[in-house]
Design an enzyme around this catalytic site. Structure first.
Site: not given
Length: 313
Positions: A8, A10, A15, A193
């Site tokens: 995911t 990507a 990614g 975060y």
């Protein structure tokens, strides 16, 4: 059959680099890249095939911050594949990050600046908002969307001939002090975060307890301080060039999951001489808290699925 790997987030940053390394390490895998933007997915696929023309690369559209999108993507993946060998849960957001320069200056004066720069403790704040599902956006994208995806793909991940792997992109910024069970979506704080990454660590611990017996193993990694579209704006470019180590995530791709410690986070590190290595560090995770948080995720999942019954098989 070739191993099937889903990544995911990507289309860029960690990614994209991960996809390139995966194909470099094993060109026989079937790589499925999951992105929220169809055009970026196709562009990423074309880029990868330019370097690895014989590779098997497919795409699936998924916005981890949109539960309907997650359910549609999971249904498509269940139709397309019989199993998944590796799922790299990498997609994430850090909206409007800000450096508290007053705190940074205090760190310089007290000798804590290295710790603050490597963990962002006390110096990094973010703003958050509700998404279309009524969830905090960072929590939904970084954790809950991935949790729902894993739950919906359970039939492809469990009971296979060989173990399947979940590998979560966590962070050295995942800190217990930023997380609260009573506010697990972090609606009342400014470190969404950090909270979401600590929640990731908690979730991985419980997934191992629940699913190791069914051949599913979960690990968390910290890719180090890397330049990406998420971190680029936090500090001036020249500082990133001084601080940025080399990412070394591929180590976990080669390990037997049953020999990995579920309470350890694997950090990508670079020595002063440029040698890349992986350092396992014990996570600051309370297993009782992890179990309680997992139950809250299950409750939220049940509420969410009730809204989207038409997208379930």
């Amino acid at each position: 059959m070739e191993r099937v790997v889903l990544v995911t987030g990507a289309s860029g940053g960690v990614g994209l680099a991960l996809c390139q390394r995966l194909l470099e390490e094993d060109g026989r895998i079937h790589l499925c890249i999951a992105c929220r933007n169809e055009q970026k997915s196709e562009a990423t696929r074309d880029l990868l095939l330019t370097t690895y023309p014989a590779a098997q690369v497919s795409t699936v559209e998924v916005d981890l911050g949109n539960l309907a999108s997650v359910l549609r993507a999971a249904r498509e993946l269940r139709c397309r594949f019989q199993r998944l060998d590796f799922v790299y849960l990498n997609a994430g957001i850090m909206p409007n990050p800000h450096v508290n320069f007053k705190a940074l200056w205090h760190g310089l004066l007290t000798g804590k600046v290295l710790h603050m720069l490597t963990t962002a403790e006390g110096i990094m704040t973010q703003t958050d908002r509700l998404n279309g599902d009524g969830l905090q956006e960072v929590f939904a994208t970084n954790l809950f969307g991935h949790f729902m995806l894993v739950r919906q793909l359970q039939s492809l991940l469990c009971g296979n001939e060989k173990p399947s792997r979940l590998i979560w992109t966590s962070s050295s910024n995942a800190r217990e002090s930023a997380f609260s069970l009573s506010d697990y979506q972090h609606a009342r704080g400014q470190e969404s975060y950090s909270s979401s990454k600590y929640a990731t660590d908690l979730t991985s611990v419980v997934l191992n307890r629940k699913f190791n017996g069914q051949g599913l193993y979960s690990s968390v990694v910290c890719p180090g301080l890397v330049m990406s579209n998420m971190t680029y704006r936090i500090l001036p470019v020249f500082l990133w060039k001084l601080l940025m180590p080399i990412m070394w995530l591929m180590w976990l791709f080669k390990q037997k999951p049953e020999y990995l410690d579920s309470l350890v986070k694997y950090h990508s590190c670079t020595s002063g001489l440029g040698r890349c290595y992986v350092e396992p560090r014990k996570m600051d995770v309370d297993e009782d808290t992890a179990e309680k948080f997992y139950q809250k995720l299950l409750e939220l999942e049940e509420q969410s699925l009730e809204k989207y019954r038409d997208l379930l098989d």
